[in-house]
Write a protein that holds these residues in place. Structure first.
Motif, PDB file in Angstrom:
ATOM      1  N   UNK A  27      36.692  14.165 -67.715  1.00 57.79           N
ATOM      2  CA  UNK A  27      37.901  13.746 -67.026  1.00 57.79           C
ATOM      3  C   UNK A  27      38.946  13.305 -68.022  1.00 57.79           C
ATOM      4  N   UNK A  28      40.208  13.387 -67.593  1.00 54.12           N
ATOM      5  CA  UNK A  28      41.283  12.853 -68.408  1.00 54.12           C
ATOM      6  C   UNK A  28      41.178  11.340 -68.423  1.00 54.12           C
ATOM      7  N   UNK A  29      41.743  10.690 -69.442  1.00 47.93           N
ATOM      8  CA  UNK A  29      41.683   9.241 -69.507  1.00 47.93           C
ATOM      9  C   UNK A  29      42.191   8.611 -68.219  1.00 47.93           C
ATOM     10  N   UNK A  30      41.432   7.660 -67.703  1.00 45.99           N
ATOM     11  CA  UNK A  30      41.854   6.967 -66.505  1.00 45.99           C
ATOM     12  C   UNK A  30      41.312   7.591 -65.230  1.00 45.99           C
ATOM     13  N   UNK A  81      31.418  40.594 -55.894  1.00 47.17           N
ATOM     14  CA  UNK A  81      30.217  40.084 -55.221  1.00 47.17           C
ATOM     15  C   UNK A  81      29.656  38.865 -55.936  1.00 47.17           C
ATOM     16  N   UNK A  82      29.581  38.934 -57.254  1.00 48.02           N
ATOM     17  CA  UNK A  82      29.052  37.809 -58.015  1.00 48.02           C
ATOM     18  C   UNK A  82      29.918  36.567 -57.842  1.00 48.02           C
ATOM     19  N   UNK A  83      31.220  36.785 -57.723  1.00 51.07           N
ATOM     20  CA  UNK A  83      32.134  35.649 -57.576  1.00 51.07           C
ATOM     21  C   UNK A  83      31.766  34.809 -56.353  1.00 51.07           C
ATOM     22  N   UNK A  84      31.601  35.483 -55.203  1.00 50.28           N
ATOM     23  CA  UNK A  84      31.340  34.735 -53.974  1.00 50.28           C
ATOM     24  C   UNK A  84      29.927  34.169 -53.945  1.00 50.28           C
ATOM     25  N   UNK A  85      28.988  34.881 -54.536  1.00 48.86           N
ATOM     26  CA  UNK A  85      27.632  34.328 -54.634  1.00 48.86           C
ATOM     27  C   UNK A  85      27.638  33.064 -55.478  1.00 48.86           C
ATOM     28  N   UNK A  86      28.324  33.130 -56.611  1.00 46.98           N
ATOM     29  CA  UNK A  86      28.410  31.969 -57.501  1.00 46.98           C
ATOM     30  C   UNK A  86      29.145  30.816 -56.823  1.00 46.98           C
ATOM     31  N   UNK A  87      30.246  31.136 -56.126  1.00 43.32           N
ATOM     32  CA  UNK A  87      31.034  30.086 -55.495  1.00 43.32           C
ATOM     33  C   UNK A  87      30.226  29.356 -54.425  1.00 43.32           C
ATOM     34  N   UNK A  88      29.489  30.124 -53.620  1.00 43.56           N
ATOM     35  CA  UNK A  88      28.701  29.483 -52.567  1.00 43.56           C
ATOM     36  C   UNK A  88      27.572  28.642 -53.153  1.00 43.56           C
ATOM     37  N   UNK A  89      26.968  29.122 -54.233  1.00 44.44           N
ATOM     38  CA  UNK A  89      25.916  28.350 -54.889  1.00 44.44           C
ATOM     39  C   UNK A  89      26.480  27.058 -55.478  1.00 44.44           C
ATOM     40  N   UNK A  90      27.630  27.158 -56.112  1.00 43.04           N
ATOM     41  CA  UNK A  90      28.262  25.973 -56.681  1.00 43.04           C
ATOM     42  C   UNK A  90      28.677  24.993 -55.596  1.00 43.04           C
ATOM     43  N   UNK A  91      29.164  25.512 -54.468  1.00 38.43           N
ATOM     44  CA  UNK A  91      29.553  24.637 -53.368  1.00 38.43           C
ATOM     45  C   UNK A  91      28.351  23.876 -52.830  1.00 38.43           C
ATOM     46  N   UNK A  92      27.227  24.559 -52.732  1.00 33.17           N
ATOM     47  CA  UNK A  92      26.016  23.908 -52.238  1.00 33.17           C
ATOM     48  C   UNK A  92      25.540  22.817 -53.184  1.00 33.17           C
ATOM     49  N   UNK A  93      25.824  22.981 -54.482  1.00 36.19           N
ATOM     50  CA  UNK A  93      25.427  21.983 -55.468  1.00 36.19           C
ATOM     51  C   UNK A  93      26.535  21.039 -55.867  1.00 36.19           C
ATOM     52  N   UNK A  94      27.661  21.067 -55.121  1.00 37.60           N
ATOM     53  CA  UNK A  94      28.827  20.222 -55.432  1.00 37.60           C
ATOM     54  C   UNK A  94      29.271  20.410 -56.876  1.00 37.60           C
ATOM     55  N   UNK A  95      29.289  21.647 -57.327  1.00 32.41           N
ATOM     56  CA  UNK A  95      29.629  21.937 -58.714  1.00 32.41           C
ATOM     57  C   UNK A  95      30.610  23.102 -58.804  1.00 32.41           C
ATOM     58  N   UNK A  96      31.607  23.074 -57.914  1.00 34.19           N
ATOM     59  CA  UNK A  96      32.592  24.145 -57.907  1.00 34.19           C
ATOM     60  C   UNK A  96      33.446  24.129 -59.164  1.00 34.19           C
ATOM     61  N   UNK A  97      34.043  25.275 -59.468  1.00 29.66           N
ATOM     62  CA  UNK A  97      35.036  25.319 -60.535  1.00 29.66           C
ATOM     63  C   UNK A  97      36.180  24.382 -60.172  1.00 29.66           C
ATOM     64  N   UNK A  98      36.872  23.866 -61.172  1.00 28.98           N
ATOM     65  CA  UNK A  98      37.980  22.945 -60.902  1.00 28.98           C
ATOM     66  C   UNK A  98      39.099  23.637 -60.134  1.00 28.98           C
ATOM     67  N   UNK A 317      35.761  17.713 -55.202  1.00 28.74           N
ATOM     68  CA  UNK A 317      34.873  16.811 -55.926  1.00 28.74           C
ATOM     69  C   UNK A 317      35.039  16.837 -57.424  1.00 28.74           C
ATOM     70  N   UNK A 318      36.116  17.401 -57.912  1.00 26.80           N
ATOM     71  CA  UNK A 318      36.303  17.494 -59.353  1.00 26.80           C
ATOM     72  C   UNK A 318      36.536  16.145 -60.003  1.00 26.80           C
ATOM     73  N   UNK A 319      36.182  16.049 -61.271  1.00 28.78           N
ATOM     74  CA  UNK A 319      36.374  14.804 -62.009  1.00 28.78           C
ATOM     75  C   UNK A 319      37.816  14.646 -62.485  1.00 28.78           C
TER      76      UNK A 319
END
Length: 425
Positions: A27-30, A81-98, A317-319
């Motif tokens: 995260x940025x300072x603060x 196809x990989x994009x949406x598979x990855x996005x859904x997996x990241x969403x399930x793990x609360x680890x989406x791209x910023x 949920x991004x930092x």
């Protein structure tokens, strides 16, 4: 919706659409709510799926880094196809791209599950600078969750050479459904061995009945209800059934054998309802691009063209949400859209920045696509789980387009099934 259900739903969405990271980053300072300055530091991940747009993205990220040199932006490119598979997996793990690309069919699912950061009040973003229908597409419960990046609308490509060969007068931009059918019949009846129109209805209605339905005064979805059983919507579907039944458009089986675009490029059809992503292909591959012209879609009760396009979204949920929002500003402002237009990757969404795209071929008037967005576009139909009911469109409508089932019966069956699925959302 449980996260496991969310993962399944988004995976279905990935396979059904072929139309457009927060966790672990410093995260940025603060923290994420701290005001940004030139001294702010951290990392962001930006996810997208089209490698052809990498130069545009890199140029716009460079503009962001000129203002925030200490915030590193990591590009994450995946295939569709990989994009949406990855996005859904990241969403399930609360680890989406910023920051990531979002499309209309998937948007409401992510927004309704709290996956996307609210973008209202974002500094430097004026929603009036983008097509209203596109802003609406990326709004949920009265709030904005995506800043439009680009858009596509639908127009009619006309092969002037085939019209001349058939001895049929060229249609004009104020034409109606009756004029369209008369032009198609004139070309077909000239016996020069070409169809009046290709394209026809298919499992994806973006370039066909998603336009003719609102032209007839109907709708696909509104207020959580299907419009397929509305008499005006049925009229919009029957437009295509009639073209097939009268032999003016190839049958579904013929379209499967020779897809519409290759058929049009081979000059086997005089007209074709096309998306704004196709003129670049026509310029490169049509044997006589100087013989092509583009007209607005014909109108019935009113003029209408479905609009779709991509937006940039930020993970809730991004930092470093503030930095993510700042990046989105640099990816979607006037300068970024001018870069997009110059690279000819898509029609930029920011009003007034489309000039370079319109110059793709000076002999063509491509403004029919931008005027559609500005004057009579309707949002791409979507809900929380678009893929569930859109998968049923082909199941019920294809037999009708094959002339095996009355279109009225098919539309009403589809509406019943769709309303059941919508109620479950």
């Amino acid at each position: 919706m449980k996260r496991r259900t969310f993962l399944a739903a988004t995976a279905v969405s990935a396979s059904a659409f072929g139309l457009a990271a927060c966790g672990g980053n410093d995260a940025a300072p603060g923290g994420s709510d701290a005001p940004l300055s030139k001294d702010s530091a951290g990392e962001l991940t930006l996810a997208y799926w089209d490698k052809n747009q990498t130069p545009t993205i890199e140029a716009n990220v460079a503009a962001f880094n000129a203002e925030y040199p200490n915030i590193k932006v990591n590009l994450s490119l995946s295939g569709w196809d990989d994009y949406w598979t990855k996005l859904s997996t990241q969403a399930s793990g609360s680890n989406l791209a910023d920051v990531f690309w979002m499309n209309g069919p998937s948007f409401q699912l992510y927004a309704s599950e709290g996956m996307l950061a609210e973008l209202d009040g974002m500094e430097g973003v004026d929603w009036g600078n983008y097509p209203e229908a596109l802003v609406t597409l990326y709004s949920y419960d009265g709030k904005h969750y995506g800043v439009p990046k680009d858009y596509d609308t639908i127009a009619c490509a006309v092969d002037k050479g085939l019209f001349e060969q058939a001895g049929v007068d060229l249609p004009t931009e104020d034409w109606t459904w009756d004029d369209f059918k008369a032009a198609a019949k004139g070309v077909k009846d000239a016996n020069i061995g070409v169809w009046g129109v290709t394209g026809g209805p298919s499992a994806a209605g973006q370039s066909t009945y998603y336009n003719s339905i609102p032209q007839a005064g109907g709708f696909v979805i509104k207020d959580g209800q299907s419009g397929y059983d509305d008499p005006k919507s049925i009229e919009g579907l029957k437009f295509w059934v009639d073209l097939i039944e009268e032999g003016l458009c190839p049958s579904v089986d013929e379209i499967v054998a020779t897809e519409p675009e290759p058929m049009f490029l081979a000059r086997q059809a005089a007209m074709y309802w096309v998306g704004s992503w196709q003129p670049k292909t026509f310029l490169d591959q049509h044997p006589a691009p100087e013989d092509l012209m583009y007209l607005p879609l014909p109108k019935k009760e009113k003029q209408a063209s479905v609009i779709h396009g991509l937006s940039y979204a930020a993970a809730a949920g991004g930092k470093n949400v503030e930095a993510a929002k700042a990046l989105i500003k640099y990816l979607t402002d006037q300068k970024a859209n001018e870069t997009e237009a110059a690279n000819a990757t898509a029609i930029p969404a920011y009003n007034g920045t489309q000039a370079k795209w319109l110059e793709l071929n000076p002999d063509w008037d491509l403004s029919v696509f931008t005027k559609a967005a500005e004057e009579y576009s309707v949002p791409y139909p979507a809900s929380k789980n678009t893929s569930a009911w859109s998968a049923k469109e082909s199941e019920y409508l294809t037999p009708a387009f094959q002339l095996k089932t009355p279109i009225e019966e098919a539309a009403k069956q589809l509406a019943d099934e769709m309303n059941t699925l919508l109620a479950a959302e």
